[in-house]
Design an enzyme around this catalytic site. Structure first.
Site, PDB file in Angstrom:
ATOM      1  N   ASP A   1      -6.159  -4.337   5.182  1.00  0.00           N
ATOM      2  CA  ASP A   1      -4.975  -3.571   5.605  1.00  0.00           C
ATOM      3  C   ASP A   1      -4.823  -3.579   7.118  1.00  0.00           C
ATOM      4  O   ASP A   1      -5.805  -3.344   7.852  1.00  0.00           O
ATOM      5  CB  ASP A   1      -5.116  -2.109   5.156  1.00  0.00           C
ATOM      6  CG  ASP A   1      -4.414  -1.828   3.853  1.00  0.00           C
ATOM      7  OD1 ASP A   1      -3.449  -2.548   3.512  1.00  0.00           O
ATOM      8  OD2 ASP A   1      -4.838  -0.889   3.161  1.00  0.00           O
TER       9      ASP A   1
ATOM     10  N   GLU B   1       3.474   0.746  -5.043  1.00  0.00           N
ATOM     11  CA  GLU B   1       2.726   1.999  -5.208  1.00  0.00           C
ATOM     12  C   GLU B   1       3.669   3.135  -5.598  1.00  0.00           C
ATOM     13  O   GLU B   1       4.674   3.392  -4.901  1.00  0.00           O
ATOM     14  CB  GLU B   1       1.982   2.351  -3.911  1.00  0.00           C
ATOM     15  CG  GLU B   1       1.185   3.647  -4.056  1.00  0.00           C
ATOM     16  CD  GLU B   1       0.022   3.780  -3.092  1.00  0.00           C
ATOM     17  OE1 GLU B   1      -0.106   2.957  -2.180  1.00  0.00           O
ATOM     18  OE2 GLU B   1      -0.765   4.736  -3.276  1.00  0.00           O
TER      19      GLU B   1
END
Ligand code: KIV
Length: 256
Positions: A87, A184
């Site tokens: 990330d 998500e």
């Protein structure tokens, strides 16, 4: 097509679309990466969720490049067969130049691809990263790095304008060169629609069963996340139970 074996590449993940479900889990260090890799999970993410489940922070917004470099370097030492993605933390990809430079720093410590949150608004950053030769994994829907601005973790796509924004964002990421997109907390019907429409795999988390793959925070699966386990996860409580039992048994029988 059978499940891929050997070193997993970005092309292999892309080719799994519509053929084999893409399983993905988070890892935060060498030991975890070794363990998850033994289970032939094809994609591992050094997620900035490490802020909560490793560093004891309230959310991901305070995770730094230093944190991500440290944990990515450790996970990369496992030399996994899995594709290792890291990330980009909050505030590390505000401009195309900073995005490409920080993606390069993660690649230099062993990340084979990077992920960042957002769609249209970061499309120039994604182009810069991909243009620098670093594969990019998108992340749409609920964006944890925006939790303070959003005032909580909310499902996305229930309102028509949110669903439209998700379609536009997903298309922008594909145009900019993303090889797959994490969805998500996206309304399941919208996640299914995006999955059917997009040429790259969607990897869901709390977005229903119809994505091309699923990703989980591994400590949620193990029920060892210290403070909170999201509703969409069915944790395997036996893992934490066995770990606690091993510690208690050892403590009770200590002889040296
Ligand atoms: O940081 C993280 O763990 C993530 C999730 C999508 C798994 O981004």
């Amino acid at each position: 097509m059978t499940e891929p074996t050997g070193k997993i590449t970005v092309e292999a993940i892309r080719a799994m679309k519509g053929q084999v479900p893409v399983a993905a889990l988070t890892v935060y260090d060498y030991a975890m990466a070794k363990l998850v890799d033994r289970c032939c999970v094809p994609l591992m993410l050094v997620g900035d969720s490490l802020g909560m489940v490793v560093l004891g922070l309230p959310d991901t917004t305070e995770v730094t490049m230093g944190d991500m470099l440290h944990h990515t370097r450790a996970a990369a030492r496992a030399e996994p067969q899995a594709l290792l993605v890291a990330d980009l933390p909050a505030d590390s990809y505000g401009t195309p130049d900073s995005a490409a430079a920080n993606a390069r720093r993660l690649a230099d410590v062993g990340a084979e691809a990077v992920k960042a949150e957002g769609g249209l608004v970061i499309s120039e950053q994604v182009r810069a990263i991909v243009g620098a030769g670093i594969p990019f994994l998108g992340h749409l829907g609920m964006l944890p790095q925006q939790v303070k601005r959003e005032g909580g973790y909310k499902i996305k796509g229930r309102q028509a304008d949110e669903a439209t924004a998700l379609r536009n964002d997903a298309n922008a990421l594909v145009d900019a060169g993303a090889f797959a997109i994490v969805l998500e907390l996206v309304e399941p019907a919208v996640a299914a629609e995006l999955t059917a429409a997009l040429p790259v795999p969607t990897i869901g988390i709390g977005s229903g069963p119809d994505c091309d793959g699923q990703i989980l925070v591994t400590t949620d699966l193990w029920a060892t996340s210290p403070d909170y386990i999201p509703k969409h996860v069915q944790p395997n409580e036996a893992v934490r139970g066995e770990m606690e039992k091993a510690i208690t048994d050892w403590k009770n029988g200590m002889s040296n």
